[in-house]
Design a protein around this motif. Structure first.
Motif, mmCIF file in Angstrom:
data_model
loop_
_atom_site.group_PDB
_atom_site.id
_atom_site.type_symbol
_atom_site.label_atom_id
_atom_site.label_comp_id
_atom_site.label_asym_id
_atom_site.label_seq_id
_atom_site.Cartn_x
_atom_site.Cartn_y
_atom_site.Cartn_z
ATOM 1 N N ALA A 1 -34.869 32.758 20.213
ATOM 2 C CA ALA A 1 -33.500 32.879 20.714
ATOM 3 C C ALA A 1 -32.885 34.229 20.353
ATOM 4 N N LEU A 2 -33.095 34.684 19.115
ATOM 5 C CA LEU A 2 -32.486 35.940 18.679
ATOM 6 C C LEU A 2 -33.136 37.153 19.337
ATOM 7 N N LYS A 3 -34.416 37.057 19.668
ATOM 8 C CA LYS A 3 -35.130 38.191 20.265
ATOM 9 C C LYS A 3 -34.489 38.626 21.572
ATOM 10 N N ARG A 4 -33.722 37.758 22.201
ATOM 11 C CA ARG A 4 -33.074 38.067 23.471
ATOM 12 C C ARG A 4 -31.818 38.900 23.294
ATOM 13 N N HIS A 5 -31.466 39.214 22.029
ATOM 14 C CA HIS A 5 -30.271 39.997 21.713
ATOM 15 C C HIS A 5 -30.662 41.285 20.988
ATOM 16 N N PRO A 6 -29.863 42.334 21.122
ATOM 17 C CA PRO A 6 -30.138 43.568 20.374
ATOM 18 C C PRO A 6 -30.181 43.287 18.879
ATOM 19 N N ARG A 7 -31.102 43.951 18.186
ATOM 20 C CA ARG A 7 -31.299 43.684 16.760
ATOM 21 C C ARG A 7 -30.032 43.926 15.942
ATOM 22 N N GLU A 8 -29.207 44.871 16.341
ATOM 23 C CA GLU A 8 -28.002 45.166 15.566
ATOM 24 C C GLU A 8 -26.918 44.094 15.730
ATOM 25 N N LYS A 9 -27.136 43.132 16.626
ATOM 26 C CA LYS A 9 -26.139 42.094 16.855
ATOM 27 C C LYS A 9 -26.246 40.937 15.863
ATOM 28 N N PHE A 10 -27.326 40.869 15.100
ATOM 29 C CA PHE A 10 -27.496 39.716 14.220
ATOM 30 C C PHE A 10 -28.115 40.112 12.890
ATOM 31 N N LEU A 11 -27.788 39.285 11.880
ATOM 32 C CA LEU A 11 -28.370 39.366 10.546
ATOM 33 C C LEU A 11 -29.162 38.079 10.347
ATOM 34 N N VAL A 12 -30.416 38.205 9.959
ATOM 35 C CA VAL A 12 -31.247 37.025 9.807
ATOM 36 C C VAL A 12 -31.601 36.828 8.333
ATOM 37 N N ALA A 13 -31.499 35.581 7.890
ATOM 38 C CA ALA A 13 -31.850 35.209 6.523
ATOM 39 C C ALA A 13 -32.961 34.172 6.570
ATOM 40 N N THR A 14 -33.963 34.344 5.711
ATOM 41 C CA THR A 14 -34.986 33.313 5.559
ATOM 42 C C THR A 14 -35.440 33.305 4.115
ATOM 43 N N LYS A 15 -36.436 32.466 3.812
ATOM 44 C CA LYS A 15 -36.708 32.139 2.421
ATOM 45 C C LYS A 15 -38.202 32.072 2.114
ATOM 46 N N LEU A 16 -38.526 32.267 0.833
ATOM 47 C CA LEU A 16 -39.865 31.992 0.341
ATOM 48 C C LEU A 16 -39.858 30.545 -0.138
ATOM 49 N N SER A 17 -40.301 29.648 0.735
ATOM 50 C CA SER A 17 -40.195 28.201 0.506
ATOM 51 C C SER A 17 -41.534 27.630 0.032
ATOM 52 N N ASN A 18 -42.110 28.254 -0.974
ATOM 53 C CA ASN A 18 -43.429 27.853 -1.483
ATOM 54 C C ASN A 18 -43.282 26.700 -2.466
ATOM 55 N N THR B 1 -41.151 25.639 -13.405
ATOM 56 C CA THR B 1 -41.519 25.690 -11.986
ATOM 57 C C THR B 1 -41.053 26.989 -11.356
ATOM 58 N N PHE B 2 -39.854 27.448 -11.703
ATOM 59 C CA PHE B 2 -39.367 28.725 -11.175
ATOM 60 C C PHE B 2 -40.333 29.850 -11.521
ATOM 61 N N ARG B 3 -40.795 29.886 -12.755
ATOM 62 C CA ARG B 3 -41.707 30.957 -13.173
ATOM 63 C C ARG B 3 -43.043 30.862 -12.436
ATOM 64 N N ALA B 4 -43.508 29.641 -12.226
ATOM 65 C CA ALA B 4 -44.773 29.479 -11.505
ATOM 66 C C ALA B 4 -44.642 29.930 -10.053
ATOM 67 N N ARG B 5 -43.497 29.658 -9.436
ATOM 68 C CA ARG B 5 -43.315 29.996 -8.023
ATOM 69 C C ARG B 5 -43.107 31.480 -7.784
ATOM 70 N N TYR B 6 -42.465 32.167 -8.749
ATOM 71 C CA TYR B 6 -42.018 33.525 -8.444
ATOM 72 C C TYR B 6 -42.391 34.595 -9.476
ATOM 73 N N ILE B 7 -42.629 34.208 -10.732
ATOM 74 C CA ILE B 7 -42.898 35.206 -11.770
ATOM 75 C C ILE B 7 -44.384 35.340 -12.032
ATOM 76 N N ASP B 8 -45.041 34.222 -12.379
ATOM 77 C CA ASP B 8 -46.442 34.269 -12.785
ATOM 78 C C ASP B 8 -47.353 34.796 -11.687
ATOM 79 N N ASN B 9 -47.005 34.537 -10.437
ATOM 80 C CA ASN B 9 -47.837 35.018 -9.324
ATOM 81 C C ASN B 9 -47.439 36.416 -8.843
#
Length: 465
Positions: free
Chosen positions: A130-147, A187-195
């Motif tokens: 849906a967003l690809k149909r708009h100029p890139r400067e028209k939107f800010l996209v947020a996503t996550k590392l959901s591991n 768990t936080f350290r395993a997901r983001y620090i140790d790796n």
């Protein structure tokens, strides 16, 4: 909750997509700006209830880079769906997603928040289409590392790279470590620090592939404090927290009052992204006497608008996310923020008093995020919990046989239960394995609640309540 990786890198058509997308304050009045687009004119009084202004969206400025962010952000966790052609579940309705995003952008919304695990792994691709149909400067996209369940560097890197492909972007505006706090600091350290993933993401930010780096939080105060203390090394650009007028002090759907979370961010000058302004929809579907109380105060405003005004009033709030499945919800929220009328001190106290009244009613803090799904025994966990909440709000939870409304309430609860949850997916099939509990961001003891609801249902059926 591993994300399914796809080999194709090319945009796909809607027909192809449908074939493959199977899914079973103390607050301070802010210095407000309106019209997120360059040249947008400022606004005075709020628009009439029937109008949806196109150039009056209240915006906040990101202190890091000065970019203007719409106060209403689009949460992409609840995209509309259609029955799958094969009758074996649902698929995302891409035409509806396109229409919602087009309308949102045309009316000043520029922030879109998704994740590799939303809509059972298909939200990023649908949002990207849906967003690809708009100029890139028209939107800010947020996503996550959901591991959530596979912390290896290999899996985490694959998830990160897949997000770029599915969103069809070469940089991500706001990137989050997803739902830190579940499982504690280990768990936080395993997901983001140790790796090594946090150091990798800091490098990606330096390279410009990530514009802003932050985290979303569900957990204990100890975890929040420890991760926030990394600010001197990491320089968190933003933090996403749960904030609404019930959780501000009561923390009914969180482990930490929102007043504390927001206050700690405010001290450090870190912008806040707000999730769950409606507490999983419960602040738009309040008990009848609460709805009457709110409507008497502002007859022209929706019940939900009170919650959105509360969430948007603190000055360090950058944007408030709403998972708007239907156009009427999007339009109502646009009216509330085009422009925002900040709460007065008297209105804030009115909402705190309202929250105190709501806490007298024992609803379950389920936000229908579906992180607990799928259940290995086929139970539709969110549907069971939400039916119970709905009946509480509507006064259809019978207290005892002496209640004059007992028969009507008993029938409404049981008939509604069978209609909203197929019998093979009801609470009676829970064996208490507890597989769902670690995934719940609200820390609900799900098997305990299912047993309670099942026992209540049996009492109603046998007429022994």
């Amino acid at each position: 909750m591993d994300t399914k990786e796809k080999d194709t890198k090319d945009p796909i058509s809607r027909r192809e997509f449908l074939k493959i997308v199977g899914i079973g304050a103390a607050t301070t009045t802010a210095a407000l700006t309106t019209g997120c687009r360059p040249g947008g004119r400022a606004a005075g009084a709020g628009a009439a209830s029937g109008d949806v202004p196109t150039d009056r969206m209240t915006c906040r400025e990101n202190p890091k880079n000065g970019e203007r962010v719409s106060l209403l952000g689009y949460g992409c966790m609840r995209w509309p769906t259609l029955p799958a052609p094969g009758g074996d579940g649902n698929v995302i309705d891409q035409d509806a997603v396109n229409a919602l995003i087009d309308y949102a952008i045309a009316h000043g919304v520029n922030y879109f928040d998704t994740s590799p695990v939303y809509v059972q792994g298909w939200s990023e691709k649908s949002t990207g289409l849906a967003l690809k149909r708009h100029p890139r400067e028209k939107f800010l996209v947020a996503t996550k590392l959901s591991n959530f369940s596979n912390f290896t560097r290999e899996n985490s890197m694959a998830m990160y790279r897949q997000s770029f492909e599915d969103l069809q972007v070469d940089y991500i505006d706001y990137y989050l470590l997803h739902s830190i706090g579940n499982g504690g600091i280990k768990t936080f350290r395993a997901r983001y620090i140790d790796n090594g993933m946090l150091d990798f993401l800091i490098g990606e930010r330096a390279a410009g592939r990530i514009r802003n780096l932050g985290f979303s939080f569900h957990g204990t105060q100890a975890v929040f404090d420890e991760v926030l203390a990394m600010h001197e090394r990491v320089h968190w650009d933003f933090v996403q927290i749960q904030l609404n007028y019930v959780d501000w002090r009561h923390a009914s759907g969180n482990n930490v009052p929102a007043e504390y979370l927001y206050g700690e961010l405010e001290k450090r000058g870190i912008p806040a992204i707000i999730m769950e302004p409606l507490l999983g929809g419960r602040l738009s579907k309040v008990p009848d006497h609460i709805a009457t109380r709110l409507k008497e105060r502002r007859p022209e405003s929706s019940v939900a608008s009170w919650a959105f005004r509360f969430a948007g009033s603190p000055e360090k709030v950058l944007t408030v996310l709403s998972g708007m499945t239907y156009m009427e919800h999007l339009q109502d929220n646009l009216r509330t923020y085009s422009p925002l009328v900040p709460l007065t001190d008297d209105e804030r106290q009115f909402l705190f008093d309202t929250a105190d009244l709501m806490m007298q009613y024992p609803t379950i803090p389920c936000n229908d995020c579906k992180y607990c799904m799928p259940c290995p025994y086929g139970i539709d966990i969110p549907a069971v919990l939400l039916h119970y909440n709905k009946c509480v709000n509507e006064g259809n939870v019978p207290r005892d046989g002496e209640d004059p409304g007992y028969r009507a309430a008993r029938r409404a609860f049981l008939v509604g239960y069978d209609r909203s949850v197929p019998r093979l997916r009801q609470a009676s099939h829970c064996i208490g394995c507890g597989q769902c509990n670690p995934h719940c961001p609200q820390s609900i003891d799900i098997p305990k609640q299912l047993r309670r609801i099942d026992a209540f249902v049996e009492q109603l059926k046998q007429g022994t309540l």
